[in-house]
Design an enzyme around this catalytic site. Structure first.
Site, PDB file in Angstrom:
ATOM      1  N   LYS A   1       0.828  -1.216   0.000  1.00  0.00           N
ATOM      2  CA  LYS A   1       0.000   0.000   0.000  1.00  0.00           C
ATOM      3  C   LYS A   1       0.853   1.253   0.000  1.00  0.00           C
ATOM      4  O   LYS A   1       0.475   2.270  -0.578  1.00  0.00           O
ATOM      5  CB  LYS A   1      -0.976   0.001   1.177  1.00  0.00           C
ATOM      6  CG  LYS A   1      -2.116  -0.974   0.986  1.00  0.00           C
ATOM      7  CD  LYS A   1      -3.342  -0.558   1.769  1.00  0.00           C
ATOM      8  CE  LYS A   1      -4.508  -1.488   1.462  1.00  0.00           C
ATOM      9  NZ  LYS A   1      -5.623  -1.301   2.377  1.00  0.00           N
TER      10      LYS A   1
ATOM     11  N   LYS B   1      -2.628 -10.997  -7.129  1.00  0.00           N
ATOM     12  CA  LYS B   1      -3.877 -11.204  -6.393  1.00  0.00           C
ATOM     13  C   LYS B   1      -5.011 -10.370  -6.984  1.00  0.00           C
ATOM     14  O   LYS B   1      -4.767  -9.242  -7.405  1.00  0.00           O
ATOM     15  CB  LYS B   1      -3.596 -10.778  -4.951  1.00  0.00           C
ATOM     16  CG  LYS B   1      -4.655 -11.088  -3.963  1.00  0.00           C
ATOM     17  CD  LYS B   1      -4.266 -10.549  -2.600  1.00  0.00           C
ATOM     18  CE  LYS B   1      -4.352  -9.036  -2.527  1.00  0.00           C
ATOM     19  NZ  LYS B   1      -4.275  -8.465  -1.194  1.00  0.00           N
TER      20      LYS B   1
ATOM     21  N   LYS C   1      -9.393  -5.111  -5.091  1.00  0.00           N
ATOM     22  CA  LYS C   1     -10.435  -4.085  -5.274  1.00  0.00           C
ATOM     23  C   LYS C   1      -9.892  -2.825  -5.921  1.00  0.00           C
ATOM     24  O   LYS C   1     -10.622  -2.097  -6.580  1.00  0.00           O
ATOM     25  CB  LYS C   1     -10.977  -3.656  -3.899  1.00  0.00           C
ATOM     26  CG  LYS C   1     -11.889  -4.596  -3.223  1.00  0.00           C
ATOM     27  CD  LYS C   1     -12.316  -3.999  -1.857  1.00  0.00           C
ATOM     28  CE  LYS C   1     -12.399  -5.063  -0.804  1.00  0.00           C
ATOM     29  NZ  LYS C   1     -12.259  -4.617   0.571  1.00  0.00           N
TER      30      LYS C   1
HETATM   31  P1  TYM Z   1     -10.089  -6.798   2.787  1.00  0.00           P
HETATM   32  O1  TYM Z   1     -11.231  -5.888   2.929  1.00  0.00           O
HETATM   33  O2  TYM Z   1      -8.943  -6.433   1.933  1.00  0.00           O
HETATM   34  O3  TYM Z   1     -10.574  -8.198   2.257  1.00  0.00           O
HETATM   35  C1  TYM Z   1     -11.673  -8.874   2.849  1.00  0.00           C
HETATM   36  C2  TYM Z   1     -11.425 -10.365   2.872  1.00  0.00           C
HETATM   37  O4  TYM Z   1     -11.218 -10.854   1.537  1.00  0.00           O
HETATM   38  C3  TYM Z   1     -10.021 -11.629   1.483  1.00  0.00           C
HETATM   39  N1  TYM Z   1      -9.427 -11.438   0.148  1.00  0.00           N
HETATM   40  C4  TYM Z   1      -9.188 -12.445  -0.704  1.00  0.00           C
HETATM   41  N2  TYM Z   1      -9.367 -13.773  -0.612  1.00  0.00           N
HETATM   42  C5  TYM Z   1      -9.023 -14.523  -1.680  1.00  0.00           C
HETATM   43  N3  TYM Z   1      -8.499 -14.005  -2.836  1.00  0.00           N
HETATM   44  C6  TYM Z   1      -8.293 -12.677  -2.957  1.00  0.00           C
HETATM   45  N4  TYM Z   1      -7.806 -12.181  -4.076  1.00  0.00           N
HETATM   46  C7  TYM Z   1      -8.642 -11.828  -1.864  1.00  0.00           C
HETATM   47  N5  TYM Z   1      -8.576 -10.492  -1.658  1.00  0.00           N
HETATM   48  C8  TYM Z   1      -9.066 -10.275  -0.420  1.00  0.00           C
HETATM   49  C9  TYM Z   1      -9.145 -11.051   2.573  1.00  0.00           C
HETATM   50  O5  TYM Z   1      -8.161 -11.968   2.985  1.00  0.00           O
HETATM   51  C10 TYM Z   1     -10.152 -10.751   3.663  1.00  0.00           C
HETATM   52  O6  TYM Z   1     -10.421 -11.907   4.435  1.00  0.00           O
HETATM   53  N6  TYM Z   1      -7.498  -6.290   7.000  1.00  0.00           N
HETATM   54  C11 TYM Z   1      -8.673  -6.898   6.443  1.00  0.00           C
HETATM   55  C12 TYM Z   1      -9.946  -6.434   7.078  1.00  0.00           C
HETATM   56  C13 TYM Z   1      -9.953  -6.600   8.560  1.00  0.00           C
HETATM   57  C14 TYM Z   1     -10.099  -7.811   9.287  1.00  0.00           C
HETATM   58  C15 TYM Z   1     -10.101  -7.449  10.653  1.00  0.00           C
HETATM   59  C16 TYM Z   1     -10.217  -9.142   8.896  1.00  0.00           C
HETATM   60  C17 TYM Z   1      -9.876  -5.595   9.480  1.00  0.00           C
HETATM   61  N7  TYM Z   1      -9.974  -6.107  10.726  1.00  0.00           N
HETATM   62  C18 TYM Z   1     -10.195  -8.405  11.641  1.00  0.00           C
HETATM   63  C19 TYM Z   1     -10.319 -10.089   9.908  1.00  0.00           C
HETATM   64  C20 TYM Z   1     -10.309  -9.726  11.241  1.00  0.00           C
HETATM   65  C21 TYM Z   1      -8.723  -6.517   4.958  1.00  0.00           C
HETATM   66  O7  TYM Z   1      -8.128  -5.606   4.504  1.00  0.00           O
HETATM   67  O8  TYM Z   1      -9.557  -7.253   4.228  1.00  0.00           O
END
Ligand code: TYM
Length: 336
Positions: free
Chosen positions: A117, A199, A202
């Site tokens: 990032k 990967k 978004k």
């Molecule tokens: P975020 O919002 O980027 O993504 C949400 C969830 O989607 C999964 N993910 C993927 N899984 C498979 N293939 C992909 N290409 C892919 N891209 C994203 C992520 O692993 C995630 O599970 N930091 C976290 C949000 C968060 C969180 C938490 C998660 C904040 N606090 C506490 C668990 C527990 C995040 O940025 O996810």
């Protein structure tokens, strides 16, 4: 399990940024619903994490509601799970501050997501972006969470959460439960359709991912255009055939078929047939969610009720951990 034994706790969150895509769905959201059967679950819309990158305020508010509607459309049940906005429970930010004081600059600077990032947003490498993992640790540790369902990219953040919790417990006794990640065997890392060595993300251009709310014809078009190779052989081989392997992971995740079964299904057939089957399967999976989404997102009164009730209940749970933390670190009580 004994009748009166307390259920284990599950916590997860998704950032309300951009369009939720098939990677988020397969890697995370799809796995949330079934966990409600066995565990007490909290699913948060992590809006405080979202503002580590500059957001348009109107769009962020809309995205939060959109994400909550998607949670509900994907089968999260507000009578069984707590569904709420992270910023509606101030204890998240409060515990994050305390945890910042138990986290080293060195460990945070090794986080892959921070490095990625910081590169993408070189003009805005703010302290929040750096401390992102301690806020995530706070999310998880506030509720004495046992399991955290996430995609593969969040594994490192769960590891640092465990390290921080163990460090804190070593000083103050057993304050926090040590959480474990729950990462699916298939689909924990869905790749970009245009560059299957990266990967699915978004923040990349629209044609590199399938959004959960994409129309069926758009989904079909995107799958048809997905990068493969020139061998015309449906075979799982991430190293040499990353594009085909990615489509196979998607197909496997939504149909439940194993890789050997999929390879057999397409023996002697070209990528055209394979891609049509992948598109059909994805559309069949997403269409019912899209229909429920349209209904739910129009019902503002219902969304309000879910959001308010979720935050109230979460705040009560969070207060228990927070009061223990305050006592342990020596912050004076408000009544002497
Ligand atoms: P975020 O919002 O980027 O993504 C949400 C969830 O989607 C999964 N993910 C993927 N899984 C498979 N293939 C992909 N290409 C892919 N891209 C994203 C992520 O692993 C995630 O599970 N930091 C976290 C949000 C968060 C969180 C938490 C998660 C904040 N606090 C506490 C668990 C527990 C995040 O940025 O996810």
């Amino acid at each position: 399990m004994q009748e009166n034994e307390r259920k284990k706790i599950v916590f997860s969150g998704i950032q309300p940024t951009g369009n939720l895509h098939l990677g988020n769905y397969i890697g995370a959201l799809r796995n949330f619903g079934p966990l409600q059967e066995e565990y007490d679950c909290l699913y948060s819309i992590v809006d405080l994490h979202a503002i580590t990158v500059r957001q348009n305020p109107t769009q962020l508010r809309q995205n939060c509601l959109k994400l909550m509607s998607l949670y509900l459309a994907a089968g999260l049940d507000p009578d069984r799970s707590l569904i709420y906005f992270q910023s509606h429970v101030p204890a998240h930010a409060e515990l994050a501050w305390v945890l910042n004081c138990f986290t080293y600059m060195g460990e945070l600077s090794r986080m892959t997501q921070f490095k990625d990032k910081a590169q993408k947003h070189a003009e805005n490498i703010n302290v929040g972006l750096f401390a992102y993992p301690t806020l995530m640790a706070a999310d998880i540790l506030l509720y004495q969470t046992n399991f955290v369902p996430v995609g593969n990219d969040q594994k490192q953040h769960i590891e640092i959460t465990r390290d921080i919790a163990e460090r804190f417990n070593a000083i103050y006794g057993d304050v926090f439960t040590i959480p474990e990640p729950l990462i699916g065997k298939v689909g924990a890392r869905i790749m970009s359709l245009s560059d299957p060595t990266r990967k699915m993300s978004k923040s990349d251009p629209e044609d590199t991912f399938i959004a959960i709310l994409d129309e069926p014809n758009v989904i079909r078009k995107k799958v048809r255009r997905a990068v493969t190779d020139s061998e015309a052989l449906v075979k799982y081989d991430v190293e040499n055939k990353p594009g085909v392997s990615n489509l196979m992971s998607i197909y496997s995740a939504v149909t439940g078929k194993g890789f050997a079964e999929i390879e057999n299904e397409f023996v002697g057939k070209g990528y055209g047939d394979f891609k049509e089957a992948v598109a059909d399967a994805v559309i069949a999976e997403l269409e019912p969610i899209q229909a429920r989404y349209r209904q739910i997102s129009a019902d503002k009164a219902y969304l309000n009720e879910v959001m308010t009730k979720g935050a109230e209940r979460a705040a009560k749970l969070a207060a228990r951990t927070m009061s223990k933390v305050r006592r342990k670190v020596g912050l004076a009580a408000t009544q002497l």
